[in-house]
Write a protein that holds these residues in place. Structure first.
Motif, PDB file in Angstrom:
ATOM      1  N   PHE A  12     -14.170   5.672  -1.510  1.00  0.00           N
ATOM      2  CA  PHE A  12     -13.859   4.526  -0.653  1.00  0.00           C
ATOM      3  C   PHE A  12     -13.995   4.961   0.797  1.00  0.00           C
ATOM      4  O   PHE A  12     -13.481   6.010   1.187  1.00  0.00           O
ATOM      5  CB  PHE A  12     -12.430   4.028  -0.917  1.00  0.00           C
ATOM      6  N   GLN A  23      -6.899  -0.714  -1.992  1.00  0.00           N
ATOM      7  CA  GLN A  23      -7.842  -0.888  -3.108  1.00  0.00           C
ATOM      8  C   GLN A  23      -7.780   0.270  -4.092  1.00  0.00           C
ATOM      9  O   GLN A  23      -7.909   0.063  -5.298  1.00  0.00           O
ATOM     10  CB  GLN A  23      -9.270  -1.065  -2.574  1.00  0.00           C
ATOM     11  N   LEU A  27      -7.070  -0.138  -8.024  1.00  0.00           N
ATOM     12  CA  LEU A  27      -8.064   0.372  -8.977  1.00  0.00           C
ATOM     13  C   LEU A  27      -7.443   1.378  -9.950  1.00  0.00           C
ATOM     14  O   LEU A  27      -7.738   1.349 -11.148  1.00  0.00           O
ATOM     15  CB  LEU A  27      -9.243   1.014  -8.221  1.00  0.00           C
ATOM     16  N   PHE A 137     -17.698   2.523  -2.063  1.00  0.00           N
ATOM     17  CA  PHE A 137     -17.321   1.210  -1.544  1.00  0.00           C
ATOM     18  C   PHE A 137     -16.996   1.332  -0.060  1.00  0.00           C
ATOM     19  O   PHE A 137     -16.057   2.039   0.313  1.00  0.00           O
ATOM     20  CB  PHE A 137     -16.118   0.650  -2.311  1.00  0.00           C
ATOM     21  N   HIS A 197     -10.868  -6.532  -4.923  1.00  0.00           N
ATOM     22  CA  HIS A 197     -10.735  -5.749  -6.156  1.00  0.00           C
ATOM     23  C   HIS A 197     -11.638  -6.288  -7.272  1.00  0.00           C
ATOM     24  O   HIS A 197     -12.254  -5.508  -8.013  1.00  0.00           O
ATOM     25  CB  HIS A 197      -9.284  -5.712  -6.643  1.00  0.00           C
ATOM     26  N   ILE A 200     -15.008  -4.989  -6.805  1.00  0.00           N
ATOM     27  CA  ILE A 200     -15.035  -3.544  -7.094  1.00  0.00           C
ATOM     28  C   ILE A 200     -15.094  -3.318  -8.606  1.00  0.00           C
ATOM     29  O   ILE A 200     -15.906  -2.552  -9.112  1.00  0.00           O
ATOM     30  CB  ILE A 200     -13.782  -2.852  -6.479  1.00  0.00           C
ATOM     31  N   GLU A 203     -18.489  -4.175 -10.060  1.00  0.00           N
ATOM     32  CA  GLU A 203     -19.518  -3.152  -9.759  1.00  0.00           C
ATOM     33  C   GLU A 203     -19.321  -1.913 -10.630  1.00  0.00           C
ATOM     34  O   GLU A 203     -20.289  -1.324 -11.104  1.00  0.00           O
ATOM     35  CB  GLU A 203     -19.467  -2.749  -8.274  1.00  0.00           C
TER      36      GLU A 203
END
Ligand code: ADP
Length: 213
Positions: A12, A23, A27, A137, A197, A200, A203
């Motif tokens: 990140f 995030q 995650l 990200f 999120h 994310i 992806e």
């Protein structure tokens, strides 16, 4: 979801206050719920040696740290972290989630301090034993938004930099996205944490499915 995929290394990036830690936390919970074993690393720091280097880097003092010293300390900390935590975690089949990694050097010491990007890329390769994230990200916010969101009660040496510096760092991240399009995903940091999120997670799932084939 299958847990037999190749474990991903996910980093990140973004300026301070863009929402990385928020995030990363969401995650990690999501991966845990999905039964996926993961390791969190945070730069600079993460091992005893790296934490000591972090102290040197972040302490406010009267004398000025040379930009090259800052760069070498950052990458020294990263080498120890990669050696002690990241590579062994990958060998155990764990996902690795990094709150900042090598791209921070390219953005801060390259974009912010103005050091040569090619040198920094080489230095990173040396420091990381050639280990690269599969997915990065970049959470994008302006310097104004970043400054508004982060705590300014006791800024450390690196947070003490001005608005222009943060803008240069942001612009360098925007360049890195173009330079490494295979692994960089740009996220609009003005969206809500939940919306960010969701993107994310989607992806990550795409990459995991690709690895399965
Ligand atoms: P970073 O780790 O990038 O420095 P943080 O995750 O610590 O950023 O977030 C900085 C502040 O902004 C925190 O107070 C956090 O709650 C808030 N924040 C994080 N993400 C968002 C978002 N998408 N929208 C609004 N505020 C956010």
């Amino acid at each position: 979801m299958s847990t037999s995929n190749k474990p991903l290394f996910i980093s990140f990036e973004g300026i301070d206050g863009c929402g990385k830690s928020t995030q990363v936390k969401i995650l990690l919970e999501r991966l845990d719920q999905a039964g996926i074993d993961s390791t969190l690393v945070r730069e600079p720091g993460g091992t005893h040696i790296s934490e000591e280097i972090r102290e040197v880097l972040l302490t406010n003092r009267d004398d000025t740290m040379a930009d090259r010293t800052e760069t070498l300390l950052m990458t020294a900390s990263r080498a120890q972290l990669t050696h002690d935590i990241i590579i062994p975690s990958q060998e155990k089949g764990k996902f690795v989630i990094a709150d900042r990694f090598a791209d921070s050097t390219l953005a801060y010491q390259g974009g912010g301090r103005g050091l040569n990007l090619d040198w920094l890329i080489k230095l990173n390769e040396f420091a990381t034993f050639g280990v690269r994230p599969d997915l990065t990200f970049f959470i994008d916010v302006t310097a104004v938004v970043g400054a508004r969101r982060r705590s300014t009660v006791h800024p450390d040496r690196l947070e003490n930099v001005g608005h222009d510096f943060q803008e240069k760092v942001r612009n360098q991240y925007l360049k890195l996205v173009k330079l490494f399009p295979d692994r960089f995903i740009t996220l609009d940091g003005m969206e809500s944490p939940d919306v960010i999120h969701t993107r994310i997670w989607s992806e990550i799932n795409k990459r995991m499915n690709k690895n399965e084939k």
